[in-house]
Motif scaffolding. Structure first.
Motif, PDB file in Angstrom:
ATOM      1  N   UNK A  48       0.834  -1.196   0.000  1.00 39.59           N
ATOM      2  CA  UNK A  48       0.000   0.000   0.000  1.00 39.59           C
ATOM      3  C   UNK A  48       0.872   1.251   0.000  1.00 39.59           C
ATOM      4  N   UNK A  49       0.532   2.210  -0.859  1.00 40.05           N
ATOM      5  CA  UNK A  49       1.157   3.525  -0.781  1.00 40.05           C
ATOM      6  C   UNK A  49       0.520   4.265   0.388  1.00 40.05           C
ATOM      7  N   UNK A  50       1.309   4.700   1.363  1.00 39.32           N
ATOM      8  CA  UNK A  50       0.712   5.317   2.557  1.00 39.32           C
ATOM      9  C   UNK A  50      -0.112   6.549   2.210  1.00 39.32           C
ATOM     10  N   UNK A  51      -1.237   6.739   2.894  1.00 37.43           N
ATOM     11  CA  UNK A  51      -2.037   7.942   2.665  1.00 37.43           C
ATOM     12  C   UNK A  51      -1.325   9.193   3.164  1.00 37.43           C
ATOM     13  N   UNK A  52      -1.679  10.320   2.566  1.00 38.55           N
ATOM     14  CA  UNK A  52      -1.159  11.609   3.021  1.00 38.55           C
ATOM     15  C   UNK A  52      -2.237  12.251   3.886  1.00 38.55           C
ATOM     16  N   UNK A  53      -1.981  12.330   5.180  1.00 39.13           N
ATOM     17  CA  UNK A  53      -2.965  12.814   6.138  1.00 39.13           C
ATOM     18  C   UNK A  53      -2.674  14.261   6.517  1.00 39.13           C
ATOM     19  N   UNK A  54      -3.686  14.986   7.001  1.00 42.19           N
ATOM     20  CA  UNK A  54      -3.439  16.340   7.522  1.00 42.19           C
ATOM     21  C   UNK A  54      -2.377  16.311   8.616  1.00 42.19           C
ATOM     22  N   UNK A  55      -1.638  17.406   8.782  1.00 44.45           N
ATOM     23  CA  UNK A  55      -0.496  17.428   9.719  1.00 44.45           C
ATOM     24  C   UNK A  55      -0.848  17.113  11.171  1.00 44.45           C
ATOM     25  N   UNK A  56      -2.112  17.269  11.558  1.00 41.94           N
ATOM     26  CA  UNK A  56      -2.474  16.983  12.953  1.00 41.94           C
ATOM     27  C   UNK A  56      -2.450  15.491  13.259  1.00 41.94           C
ATOM     28  N   UNK A  57      -2.402  14.657  12.205  1.00 40.66           N
ATOM     29  CA  UNK A  57      -2.378  13.212  12.395  1.00 40.66           C
ATOM     30  C   UNK A  57      -0.976  12.665  12.161  1.00 40.66           C
ATOM     31  N   UNK A  58      -0.656  11.569  12.845  1.00 41.67           N
ATOM     32  CA  UNK A  58       0.500  10.748  12.493  1.00 41.67           C
ATOM     33  C   UNK A  58      -0.017   9.373  12.077  1.00 41.67           C
ATOM     34  N   UNK A  59       0.776   8.630  11.335  1.00 40.37           N
ATOM     35  CA  UNK A  59       0.298   7.390  10.720  1.00 40.37           C
ATOM     36  C   UNK A  59       1.166   6.213  11.134  1.00 40.37           C
ATOM     37  N   UNK A  60       0.487   5.093  11.429  1.00 38.49           N
ATOM     38  CA  UNK A  60       1.169   3.816  11.636  1.00 38.49           C
ATOM     39  C   UNK A  60       0.462   2.777  10.776  1.00 38.49           C
ATOM     40  N   UNK A  61       1.182   2.183   9.836  1.00 38.14           N
ATOM     41  CA  UNK A  61       0.622   1.108   9.025  1.00 38.14           C
ATOM     42  C   UNK A  61       0.742  -0.204   9.789  1.00 38.14           C
ATOM     43  N   UNK A  62      -0.353  -0.952   9.820  1.00 32.33           N
ATOM     44  CA  UNK A  62      -0.410  -2.217  10.547  1.00 32.33           C
ATOM     45  C   UNK A  62      -0.503  -3.355   9.527  1.00 32.33           C
ATOM     46  N   UNK A  63       0.258  -4.404   9.735  1.00 29.66           N
ATOM     47  CA  UNK A  63       0.243  -5.518   8.779  1.00 29.66           C
ATOM     48  C   UNK A  63      -1.133  -6.159   8.710  1.00 29.66           C
ATOM     49  N   UNK A  64      -1.444  -6.687   7.520  1.00 32.10           N
ATOM     50  CA  UNK A  64      -2.751  -7.300   7.309  1.00 32.10           C
ATOM     51  C   UNK A  64      -2.973  -8.442   8.304  1.00 32.10           C
ATOM     52  N   UNK A  65      -4.185  -8.513   8.816  1.00 29.71           N
ATOM     53  CA  UNK A  65      -4.533  -9.548   9.777  1.00 29.71           C
ATOM     54  C   UNK A  65      -4.465  -9.087  11.226  1.00 29.71           C
ATOM     55  N   UNK A  66      -3.929  -7.880  11.457  1.00 25.71           N
ATOM     56  CA  UNK A  66      -3.904  -7.331  12.812  1.00 25.71           C
ATOM     57  C   UNK A  66      -4.969  -6.251  12.923  1.00 25.71           C
ATOM     58  N   UNK A  67      -5.685  -6.268  14.004  1.00 27.26           N
ATOM     59  CA  UNK A  67      -6.779  -5.333  14.235  1.00 27.26           C
ATOM     60  C   UNK A  67      -6.217  -3.988  14.700  1.00 27.26           C
ATOM     61  N   UNK A  68      -6.372  -2.908  13.910  1.00 26.24           N
ATOM     62  CA  UNK A  68      -5.821  -1.614  14.326  1.00 26.24           C
ATOM     63  C   UNK A  68      -6.386  -1.121  15.656  1.00 26.24           C
ATOM     64  N   UNK A  69      -7.673  -1.389  15.908  1.00 22.70           N
ATOM     65  CA  UNK A  69      -8.311  -0.930  17.136  1.00 22.70           C
ATOM     66  C   UNK A  69      -7.671  -1.620  18.346  1.00 22.70           C
ATOM     67  N   UNK A  70      -7.513  -2.940  18.257  1.00 22.54           N
ATOM     68  CA  UNK A  70      -6.883  -3.680  19.354  1.00 22.54           C
ATOM     69  C   UNK A  70      -5.415  -3.290  19.493  1.00 22.54           C
ATOM     70  N   UNK A  71      -4.744  -3.055  18.364  1.00 23.60           N
ATOM     71  CA  UNK A  71      -3.342  -2.654  18.411  1.00 23.60           C
ATOM     72  C   UNK A  71      -3.198  -1.282  19.073  1.00 23.60           C
ATOM     73  N   UNK A  72      -4.122  -0.369  18.762  1.00 27.08           N
ATOM     74  CA  UNK A  72      -4.092   0.956  19.382  1.00 27.08           C
ATOM     75  C   UNK A  72      -4.282   0.850  20.889  1.00 27.08           C
ATOM     76  N   UNK A  73      -5.190  -0.009  21.303  1.00 26.29           N
ATOM     77  CA  UNK A  73      -5.415  -0.187  22.748  1.00 26.29           C
ATOM     78  C   UNK A  73      -4.150  -0.712  23.427  1.00 26.29           C
TER      79      UNK A  73
END
Length: 235
Positions: free
Chosen positions: A1-26
């Protein structure tokens, strides 16, 4: 995946397929709150993301971010669909396109006293880009963006669109209060003004759907269901 370009107030972490971003964030909360962190699963068939926030408002006001998340996500979908395709909201966290389910929202809030800002909020979005037309045997009550008429939309571009819409609605919430959010949510409320049934916490509620009230309470028939009561359903 080409990473998205987000507004400066956000930072980005790409999570490998099969991992739940919500659970990973927790799981990352043990290392501290990373305000504005967007966690995005690396996949092409579905948008799966989570956002970590550190609120500066009390608990009741922070809970208004759930319907704010809903209207921002609905606007994101509408921006990619033909104008006549309806986007609907089902309380507390389902999204419909043309009457079929396209995604769900998740929401978690740190425990704490009502008068203090919670230590953190977790928001989650799951949207189907690929629907049952391309997956034989899948639930026919679901739909994907492509088959709903959105054409080619990839996960990264959808994440970019969502981030801008959510930031815009956050600004409106800060500047104008909850009323614009409430009005937008009610305008998209599925079955509003009609008699319907809603299964919530294992119990069926039947009555005329009124939508959100000024305090964020959802009204169906004589039942008034507060934002606080939805947390277990969305975690």
């Amino acid at each position: 995946m080409t990473p998205p370009v987000l507004p400066p107030v956000y930072s980005l972490a790409l999570i490998e397929r099969g991992r739940d971003p919500f659970a990973h964030a927790r799981g990352r909360l043990g290392r501290g709150v990373e305000d504005g962190l967007v966690l995005l699963e690396d996949r092409s068939d579905r948008l799966e993301l989570a956002l970590v926030l550190e609120p500066d408002r009390d608990r009741a006001a922070s809970l208004f971010l759930l319907p704010t998340l809903a209207v921002a996500t609905a606007d994101t979908l509408a921006a990619h669909l033909p104008p006549m395709i309806p986007v609907g909201l089902v309380w507390p966290g389902r999204l419909l396109v043309d009457g079929a389910e396209i995604g769900r929202l998740r929401f978690a809030i740190a425990p704490g006293p009502a008068e203090a800002p919670p230590a953190w909020l977790l928001l989650g979005v799951s949207l189907d880009l690929v629907g049952p037309a391309s997956e034989p045997g899948r639930d026919p009550g679901r739909i994907g963006l492509a088959e709903a008429g959105a054409g080619e939309v990839d996960t990264a571009r959808l994440a970019e669109s969502w981030s801008r819409h959510f930031l815009s609605w956050l600004d409106r919430l800060e500047g104008e209060g909850f009323e614009p959010v409430r009005a937008s949510w009610n305008a998209r409320c599925h079955e509003r003004g009609r008699r319907a049934s809603l299964v919530f916490a294992g119990r069926e509620r039947i009555g005329t759907v009124s939508g959100l009230e000024r305090d964020g309470t959802f009204r169906i028939g004589e039942a008034r269901l507060s934002l606080e009561t939805v947390l277990a359903e969305l975690d």
